[in-house]
Scaffold this active site. Structure first.
Site, PDB file in Angstrom:
ATOM      1  N   GLY A 149      10.140  -7.081   7.144  1.00 50.31           N
ATOM      2  CA  GLY A 149       9.105  -7.699   6.319  1.00 50.31           C
ATOM      3  C   GLY A 149       9.448  -7.722   4.848  1.00 50.31           C
ATOM      4  O   GLY A 149       8.598  -8.046   4.013  1.00 50.31           O
TER       5      GLY A 149
ATOM      6  N   TYR B 277       2.062   0.459   6.204  1.00 51.70           N
ATOM      7  CA  TYR B 277       3.340   0.291   6.892  1.00 51.70           C
ATOM      8  C   TYR B 277       3.407  -1.060   7.596  1.00 51.70           C
ATOM      9  O   TYR B 277       2.381  -1.631   7.986  1.00 51.70           O
ATOM     10  CB  TYR B 277       3.548   1.416   7.916  1.00 51.70           C
ATOM     11  CG  TYR B 277       3.859   2.749   7.277  1.00 51.70           C
ATOM     12  CD1 TYR B 277       5.167   3.083   6.925  1.00 51.70           C
ATOM     13  CD2 TYR B 277       2.851   3.663   7.025  1.00 51.70           C
ATOM     14  CE1 TYR B 277       5.457   4.306   6.333  1.00 51.70           C
ATOM     15  CE2 TYR B 277       3.140   4.896   6.427  1.00 51.70           C
ATOM     16  CZ  TYR B 277       4.439   5.201   6.089  1.00 51.70           C
ATOM     17  OH  TYR B 277       4.718   6.402   5.491  1.00 51.70           O
ATOM     18  N   GLU B 278       4.630  -1.533   7.780  1.00 47.04           N
ATOM     19  CA  GLU B 278       4.859  -2.854   8.344  1.00 47.04           C
ATOM     20  C   GLU B 278       4.315  -3.004   9.754  1.00 47.04           C
ATOM     21  O   GLU B 278       4.039  -4.122  10.209  1.00 47.04           O
ATOM     22  CB  GLU B 278       6.368  -3.144   8.341  1.00 47.04           C
ATOM     23  CG  GLU B 278       6.741  -4.551   8.739  1.00 47.04           C
ATOM     24  CD  GLU B 278       8.245  -4.755   8.720  1.00 47.04           C
ATOM     25  OE1 GLU B 278       8.709  -5.691   9.391  1.00 47.04           O
ATOM     26  OE2 GLU B 278       8.952  -3.998   8.040  1.00 47.04           O
ATOM     27  N   SER B 279       4.130  -1.912  10.458  1.00 40.99           N
ATOM     28  CA  SER B 279       3.608  -1.969  11.821  1.00 40.99           C
ATOM     29  C   SER B 279       2.118  -2.270  11.864  1.00 40.99           C
ATOM     30  O   SER B 279       1.546  -2.404  12.949  1.00 40.99           O
ATOM     31  CB  SER B 279       3.893  -0.648  12.539  1.00 40.99           C
ATOM     32  OG  SER B 279       3.447   0.452  11.767  1.00 40.99           O
ATOM     33  N   GLY B 280       1.474  -2.386  10.707  1.00 42.57           N
ATOM     34  CA  GLY B 280       0.053  -2.713  10.665  1.00 42.57           C
ATOM     35  C   GLY B 280      -0.846  -1.551  10.317  1.00 42.57           C
ATOM     36  O   GLY B 280      -2.070  -1.704  10.239  1.00 42.57           O
TER      37      GLY B 280
END
Length: 251
Positions: free
Chosen positions: A128, A48-51
């Site tokens: 992203g 996921y884009e949050s890491g």
């Protein structure tokens, strides 16, 4: 009764068969990736884009920043590490995105509908998505609506340029760009740069003429056009009872 969201999620999940890593957007991509992990791609690592890498949430996240993603995850990276080492490092097999508009070359718009300076609708923007498009080996797109306003001859704004557009601007992307588009009418596909999206599969009861009428460019048909197998009872049960029992994204 099977809903459109369920059909899209099931069909999209099947496209992930044999894939190892997927960069999943929130919504239908999350549903599809989660279902694929339980069916056709048991070794799938969801990023996921949050890491968050290798997410194993107890229930579906409502946003990419939802704390439920962290518990049980294989790793949680900083944003520079995620985009610099994972994405730009070429470790994502499939970037799974949504968009408001798409054109025949797989360029995406998730920024505005109408003129940039005075838009009819202002959308969330890239997030992203641009980096996912440029660095994933290939990109799948799931679209809730298949109509001439979403499948357009020319984007109102290009948020995420595919490799053809990037190459024309002197930029060489790492991946193939959009290779699959899953819609309420069927599946559009292409192999990579230099090819337009073509109709390769239809849902039962949908005709080629319908798909063409709902597409804003002269849609070509692939030589091996197939009919999509409807969701099975097992797939629907997993989706409804295991993946999204609280109906976070299922409608």
């Amino acid at each position: 009764m099977t809903t459109s969201s369920e059909i899209l999620s099931v069909v999209a999940s099947r496209e992930l068969a044999g894939k190892r890593t997927v960069f999943a957007g929130i919504g239908l991509p999350t549903l599809a990736a989660s279902l694929a992990h339980l069916t056709v791609a048991p070794d799938l690592e969801i990023v996921y884009e949050s890491g968050v890498c290798g997410a194993h949430p107890s229930h579906l996240p409502e946003t990419i920043a939802d704390a439920v993603l962290i518990t049980g995850a294989e790793a949680v990276l900083s944003m520079p590490a995620l985009f610099g080492y994972v994405l730009q490092g070429g470790h994502i097999d499939v970037g799974f995105l949504g968009a408001a508009q798409i054109d025949r070359w797989g360029n995406l718009n998730s920024s505005v509908i109408g003129d940039w300076h005075s838009p009819k609708v202002r959308l969330p923007g890239s997030g992203g998505a641009m980096e996912v498009m440029a660095n994933s080996r290939e990109v799948f797109v799931v679209m809730r609506r298949h109509d001439p306003r979403s499948f357009v001859d020319e984007l109102d704004f290009c948020t995420s340029p595919g490799p053809d557009r990037a190459l024309a601007d002197g930029v060489r992307p790492a991946g193939l760009g959009v290779t699959r588009v899953i819609t309420e009418l069927g599946i559009l596909a292409r192999s990579g740069p230099g090819e337009e999206l073509k109709l390769v599969a239809l849902h039962p009861g949908v005709t080629v003429d319908q798909a063409r009428e709902c597409t804003g460019w002269p849609l070509e048909v692939g030589g091996d056009l197939t009919v999509i197998e409807p969701p099975s009872e097992a797939e629907l049960r997993l989706l409804r009872e295991d993946v999204d029992p609280e109906r976070v994204y299922l409608r």
